[in-house]
Write an enzyme that holds these catalytic residues in place. Sequence first.
Site, PDB file in Angstrom:
ATOM      1  CG  HIS A 130      -2.095   0.892   1.165  1.00 46.65           C
ATOM      2  ND1 HIS A 130      -2.398   1.668   0.054  1.00 46.65           N
ATOM      3  CD2 HIS A 130      -3.056   1.169   2.080  1.00 46.65           C
ATOM      4  CE1 HIS A 130      -3.501   2.359   0.291  1.00 46.65           C
ATOM      5  NE2 HIS A 130      -3.912   2.095   1.510  1.00 46.65           N
ATOM      6  CD  GLN A 133      -2.658   5.137   4.617  1.00 43.14           C
ATOM      7  OE1 GLN A 133      -3.740   5.083   4.057  1.00 43.14           O
ATOM      8  NE2 GLN A 133      -2.343   6.093   5.485  1.00 43.14           N
ATOM      9  CG  ASP A 222      -3.880  -2.072   8.687  1.00 39.72           C
ATOM     10  OD1 ASP A 222      -5.003  -1.530   8.809  1.00 39.72           O
ATOM     11  OD2 ASP A 222      -3.493  -2.608   7.624  1.00 39.72           O
TER      12      ASP A 222
HETATM   13  N1  NVA Z   1      -4.509  -3.819   5.558  1.00 42.84           N
HETATM   14  C1  NVA Z   1      -5.757  -3.165   5.257  1.00 42.84           C
HETATM   15  C2  NVA Z   1      -5.539  -1.745   4.839  1.00 42.84           C
HETATM   16  C3  NVA Z   1      -6.788  -0.975   4.513  1.00 42.84           C
HETATM   17  C4  NVA Z   1      -6.515   0.420   4.042  1.00 42.84           C
HETATM   18  C5  NVA Z   1      -6.469  -3.950   4.163  1.00 42.84           C
HETATM   19  O1  NVA Z   1      -5.804  -4.384   3.215  1.00 42.84           O
HETATM   20  O2  NVA Z   1      -7.679  -4.135   4.261  1.00 42.84           O
HETATM   21  N1   CP Z   2      -6.371   3.869   4.258  1.00 43.17           N
HETATM   22  C1   CP Z   2      -7.073   3.574   3.161  1.00 43.17           C
HETATM   23  O1   CP Z   2      -6.528   3.171   2.134  1.00 43.17           O
HETATM   24  O2   CP Z   2      -8.401   3.802   3.296  1.00 43.17           O
HETATM   25  P1   CP Z   2      -9.556   3.357   2.292  1.00 43.17           P
HETATM   26  O3   CP Z   2      -9.629   1.850   2.341  1.00 43.17           O
HETATM   27  O4   CP Z   2     -10.798   4.017   2.827  1.00 43.17           O
HETATM   28  O5   CP Z   2      -9.222   3.842   0.910  1.00 43.17           O
END
Ligand code: NVA
Ligand code: CP
Length: 307
Positions: A130, A133, A222
């Site tokens: 990600h 982020q 997270d």
């Molecule tokens: N680790 C989480 C991050 C969400 C922004 C997911 O992948 O659902």
């Molecule tokens: N943190 C993040 O990526 O949030 P969303 O899943 O709302 O896009």
Amino acid sequence: MSAPHRDFLDIRDFSRDELVSLFVLAERMRAGEYTARPLTGKALAMIFMKSSTRTRVSFEVGASQLGGTAHFLSPRDVQLGRGEPVSDTARVLARYVQGIMIRTFAHSDVELLAATADVPVINGLTDLSHPCQILADVLTIRQHLGGAHEGVPVAWIGDGNNMANSWIEAAQLLGFRLRLACPEGYDPDPAFLARARDAGADVQLLRDPRDAVAGARVVTTDVWASMGQEEEQAARIAAFAHFQVDATLMAQASPDAIFLHCLPAHRGEEVSADVIDGPQSRVWDEAENRLHIQKAIMAVLMGGERL
Ligand code: NVA
Ligand code: CP
């Protein structure tokens, strides 16, 4: 024949110097000092195979503030959801738009999209990473811990997931100390750890959250079950029971430590309400910084802004 363009699939797609320039550009945007509209007449396609609040709205608003348009495509709306190959979708979208942002499950789908599309592709989250982020998170560290990020001790508590992998890459590229505390069986991706170790990065994987937060100036976590892992929720709650970031754990970090969380958060699971809603939390600035860093990324990849 591909037109020259850059993709942003992971943090290592930028050099260290480029990342610092990207932060400076995003900081100018946050301060209102950047008024150019380099996306004028340009369009961003946004493919979401998973849910999103922040990523969707920050890319949409960001593209619009830079003079462009953004187009939300969900599996219910696009043929990708009915089995049209990623590579066909990529070729077609590249005839209409000047950039593609994608959030999906398999990272290999994003790599295939990037290899096929003749326009920049931006990773808006995969099961593996990600990067947008984590760049927003480092921007938040710079905002709240004295304007720089070098050498800052960061503690990651919980799942070795997509976020953890991108934190490892950021520590490697940007030179801060990272201590990850993950329960056995929930380690980060071995390739990310190996790259960091080979590069001599100050990254260590630990088992006890107290060891990870000792002296940390940033404590972050997270959800215990990421998108796509919903059926593992009960097993994960058991495995992560001792990995909640609560006031007792925060008290073992540096007194000026800040708390970060990419959101959405589950109060009472990975973080207690008094921490995420308390004075050390910077999660709202962190969410805002998604807008600024992604505008900087779009301005560079799609708008010809130089780093
Ligand atoms: N680790 C989480 C991050 C969400 C922004 C997911 O992948 O659902
Ligand atoms: N943190 C993040 O990526 O949030 P969303 O899943 O709302 O896009």
